[in-house]
Write an enzyme that holds these catalytic residues in place. Structure first.
Site, short mmCIF file in Angstrom:
data_model
loop_
_atom_site.label_atom_id
_atom_site.label_comp_id
_atom_site.label_asym_id
_atom_site.label_seq_id
_atom_site.Cartn_x
_atom_site.Cartn_y
_atom_site.Cartn_z
N GLY A 102 -4.71 2.07 11.86
CA GLY A 102 -4.78 1.50 13.20
C GLY A 102 -4.96 0.00 13.23
O GLY A 102 -5.46 -0.55 14.23
N HIS A 135 0.85 -1.18 0.00
CA HIS A 135 0.00 0.00 0.00
C HIS A 135 0.90 1.24 0.00
O HIS A 135 1.79 1.36 0.83
CB HIS A 135 -0.87 -0.06 1.26
CG HIS A 135 -1.88 1.02 1.38
ND1 HIS A 135 -3.12 0.98 0.76
CD2 HIS A 135 -1.85 2.19 2.08
CE1 HIS A 135 -3.80 2.07 1.07
NE2 HIS A 135 -3.06 2.83 1.87
N GLY A 174 0.35 5.28 12.39
CA GLY A 174 0.50 5.15 13.83
C GLY A 174 -0.63 5.70 14.68
O GLY A 174 -0.46 5.88 15.89
N PHE A 219 -1.52 10.40 8.50
CA PHE A 219 -0.37 9.91 9.26
C PHE A 219 -0.54 8.45 9.65
O PHE A 219 -1.67 8.00 9.88
CB PHE A 219 -0.18 10.75 10.53
CG PHE A 219 0.05 12.21 10.23
CD1 PHE A 219 1.32 12.68 9.95
CD2 PHE A 219 -1.03 13.09 10.18
CE1 PHE A 219 1.53 14.02 9.63
CE2 PHE A 219 -0.84 14.43 9.87
CZ PHE A 219 0.44 14.90 9.59
N ASP A 222 0.98 5.26 0.19
CA ASP A 222 0.20 6.42 0.59
C ASP A 222 0.72 7.68 -0.07
O ASP A 222 1.82 8.15 0.24
CB ASP A 222 0.24 6.57 2.12
CG ASP A 222 -0.62 5.51 2.80
OD1 ASP A 222 -1.80 5.40 2.43
OD2 ASP A 222 -0.11 4.80 3.68
N MET A 265 0.36 11.57 -0.57
CA MET A 265 -0.22 12.74 0.11
C MET A 265 0.39 14.00 -0.47
O MET A 265 1.61 14.06 -0.69
CB MET A 265 0.09 12.67 1.61
CG MET A 265 -0.37 11.38 2.28
SD MET A 265 -0.11 11.46 4.07
CE MET A 265 -0.46 9.75 4.53
N GLY A 316 0.51 -0.36 8.51
CA GLY A 316 1.78 0.34 8.36
C GLY A 316 2.68 0.14 9.55
O GLY A 316 3.61 -0.68 9.53
N SER A 317 2.39 0.86 10.64
CA SER A 317 3.27 0.80 11.81
C SER A 317 3.30 -0.59 12.43
O SER A 317 4.35 -1.01 12.95
CB SER A 317 2.85 1.85 12.84
OG SER A 317 1.48 1.75 13.12
C1 DX5 Z 1 -3.00 7.06 6.71
C2 DX5 Z 1 -2.62 6.10 5.63
C3 DX5 Z 1 -2.39 4.72 6.10
C4 DX5 Z 1 -1.27 4.55 7.10
C5 DX5 Z 1 -1.69 3.48 8.06
O1 DX5 Z 1 -3.41 8.25 6.10
O2 DX5 Z 1 -3.63 6.04 4.65
O3 DX5 Z 1 -2.20 3.83 5.02
O4 DX5 Z 1 -0.04 4.19 6.53
O5 DX5 Z 1 -0.76 3.41 9.07
P1 DX5 Z 1 -1.05 2.56 10.38
O6 DX5 Z 1 -1.26 1.13 9.97
O7 DX5 Z 1 0.19 2.78 11.20
O8 DX5 Z 1 -2.29 3.14 11.03
ZN ZN Z 2 -3.48 4.50 3.08
#
Ligand code: DX5
Ligand code: ZN
Length: 216
Positions: A175, A31, A143, A141, A33, A35, A195-196
């Site tokens: 999350g 995935h 996390g 973001f 991201d 931005m 992600g995190s």
């Molecule tokens: C947030 C992103 C997510 C992010 C998720 O705007 O779209 O894809 O990387 O990160 P975690 O899994 O850490 O919430």
């Molecule tokens: Zn995303």
């Protein structure tokens, strides 16, 4: 069921080897991201990075466009080698032509909603997508904490999918950890962005396996 690690939490100074490490655990979908500092208060990856990653991996590159002007950028990501391009409903006046431009290029088209957007707003587009992404955090973001309210949207979409026999994939993002993944799975999610929970873990292999266990 598929786990889609978000490279937002990877070490950006060595993205290719970060991806290869997670591929060695079994990942085949990443995935990405995107931005732009306007749609969300953060800036990340653009098409030049997607192009560079495309040359280094055969895994699915799933580009989540958190940008104010996605229509302008769709061709950039198609050319860069994205496999999935997900747009935000909130950024589009007319989603249908945008979604169909992605599909006519032979790519998968996704549509996403932010936590504050009612899920029913997706209804008119459910016949024109390959993926629906429910945001379970405010985009911008990694996390952040999972918003449990998102599960009601997942359940609504899963019911629509069952009722219509649709083929689109139901994805969740934000999350996700083994506990929230299990709840999301029970609600009907098929594709889990994390992600995190993957990249920030001191033991990535174990975290990958724990997440896979949760969604199986
Ligand atoms: C947030 C992103 C997510 C992010 C998720 O705007 O779209 O894809 O990387 O990160 P975690 O899994 O850490 O919430
Ligand atoms: Zn995303």
């Amino acid at each position: 069921m598929r786990l889609a690690p978000s490279i937002l939490s990877a070490d950006f100074s060595k993205l290719a080897s970060e991806i290869q490490e997670i591929e060695s655990y079994g990942a085949d979908w990443f995935h990405v991201d995107v931005m732009d500092g306007h749609f969300v208060p953060n800036m990340t990856i653009g098409p030049v990075v997607v192009r560079a990653l495309r040359a280094r991996t055969r895994s699915v590159l799933d580009c989540h466009l958190m940008v104010r002007d996605p229509v302008k950028m769709i061709p950039w990501f198609i050319d860069a080698g994205a496999d999935v391009i997900t747009l935000h409903l909130e950024a589009l006046d007319d989603p249908l032509p945008a979604l169909s431009s992605i599909r006519s290029a032979g790519k998968k088209a996704g549509l996403s909603i932010k936590p504050g957007t009612p899920v029913e707003k997706l209804e008119p587009f459910l016949g024109a997508v390959d993926l629906i992404l429910v945001m379970s955090v405010e985009p911008g973001f990694g996390g952040q904490g999972f918003m449990p309210e998102s599960l009601a949207k997942v359940k609504w979409l899963a019911a629509r999918k069952r009722a219509t026999g649709a083929a689109w994939v139901l994805q969740i993002d934000g999350g996700i950890n083994p506990t929230t993944a299990m709840a999301a799975r029970a609600a009907g999610v098929e594709n889990f962005v994390a992600g995190s929970a993957v990249f920030s873990s001191p033991d990535r292999r174990k975290s990958w396996n724990d997440l896979m266990e949760a969604i199986r």
